[in-house]
Write a protein that holds these residues in place. Structure first.
Motif, PDB file in Angstrom:
ATOM      1  N   SER A  13       0.749  -1.350  -0.036  1.00  0.00           N
ATOM      2  CA  SER A  13      -0.016  -0.105  -0.064  1.00  0.00           C
ATOM      3  C   SER A  13       0.818   1.389   0.190  1.00  0.00           C
ATOM      4  O   SER A  13       0.495   2.181  -0.427  1.00  0.00           O
ATOM      5  CB  SER A  13      -0.925   0.029   1.248  1.00  0.00           C
ATOM      6  OG  SER A  13      -0.340   0.181   2.393  1.00  0.00           O
ATOM      7  N   ILE A  14       1.939   1.344   0.814  1.00  0.00           N
ATOM      8  CA  ILE A  14       2.862   2.314   0.631  1.00  0.00           C
ATOM      9  C   ILE A  14       3.417   2.541  -0.684  1.00  0.00           C
ATOM     10  O   ILE A  14       3.689   3.605  -1.062  1.00  0.00           O
ATOM     11  CB  ILE A  14       3.949   2.234   1.721  1.00  0.00           C
ATOM     12  CG1 ILE A  14       3.439   2.396   3.145  1.00  0.00           C
ATOM     13  CG2 ILE A  14       5.214   3.170   1.488  1.00  0.00           C
ATOM     14  CD1 ILE A  14       4.387   1.988   4.217  1.00  0.00           C
ATOM     15  N   ASN A  15       3.952   1.470  -1.351  1.00  0.00           N
ATOM     16  CA  ASN A  15       4.433   1.519  -2.881  1.00  0.00           C
ATOM     17  C   ASN A  15       3.369   2.008  -3.570  1.00  0.00           C
ATOM     18  O   ASN A  15       3.562   2.876  -4.580  1.00  0.00           O
ATOM     19  CB  ASN A  15       4.899   0.091  -3.093  1.00  0.00           C
ATOM     20  CG  ASN A  15       6.053  -0.345  -2.690  1.00  0.00           C
ATOM     21  OD1 ASN A  15       6.817   0.526  -2.007  1.00  0.00           O
ATOM     22  ND2 ASN A  15       6.384  -1.646  -2.559  1.00  0.00           N
ATOM     23  N   THR A  16       2.143   1.774  -3.591  1.00  0.00           N
ATOM     24  CA  THR A  16       1.061   2.396  -4.282  1.00  0.00           C
ATOM     25  C   THR A  16       0.906   3.840  -4.150  1.00  0.00           C
ATOM     26  O   THR A  16       0.978   4.588  -5.128  1.00  0.00           O
ATOM     27  CB  THR A  16      -0.322   1.523  -3.929  1.00  0.00           C
ATOM     28  OG1 THR A  16      -0.290   0.227  -4.341  1.00  0.00           O
ATOM     29  CG2 THR A  16      -1.593   1.869  -4.834  1.00  0.00           C
ATOM     30  N   ILE A  17       0.888   4.331  -3.036  1.00  0.00           N
ATOM     31  CA  ILE A  17       0.961   5.568  -2.644  1.00  0.00           C
ATOM     32  C   ILE A  17       1.997   6.467  -3.311  1.00  0.00           C
ATOM     33  O   ILE A  17       1.891   7.385  -3.897  1.00  0.00           O
ATOM     34  CB  ILE A  17       0.682   6.021  -1.024  1.00  0.00           C
ATOM     35  CG1 ILE A  17      -0.515   5.292  -0.523  1.00  0.00           C
ATOM     36  CG2 ILE A  17       0.849   7.543  -0.657  1.00  0.00           C
ATOM     37  CD1 ILE A  17      -0.713   5.622   0.893  1.00  0.00           C
TER      38      ILE A  17
END
Length: 79
Positions: free
Chosen positions: A68-72
């Motif tokens: 989810s951090i990578n997506t952000i």
């Protein structure tokens, strides 16, 4: 036979704070979890199973958080 070397290797690769989350999930003391992953103390087979099941859940949570951090970060780069 329990593979102590693999358990120690897994313990060394755990992210920061993972052992606390593991102990909270499986209801075992943090000290026992730390000693288990260092290979200094071997609890009962039932406890080992609980710790390893909690470990797999915690690792999956960390993977999801990382994704989810990578997506952000990817979305921020696009803008």
């Amino acid at each position: 036979m329990i593979k102590i070397e693999k358990i120690i290797e897994l313990g060394n690769q755990l992210p920061r704070g993972a052992k606390v989350k593991i102990s909270n999930k499986c209801g075992v003391s943090r000290a026992l979890v730390v000693q288990f992953f260092k290979g200094t103390k071997l609890p009962s087979n039932h406890t080992i199973k609980k710790v390893l099941n909690a470990t797999s859940e915690v690792i999956e949570e960390y993977r999801n958080e990382s994704n989810s951090i990578n997506t952000i970060v990817d979305e921020l780069k696009l803008q």
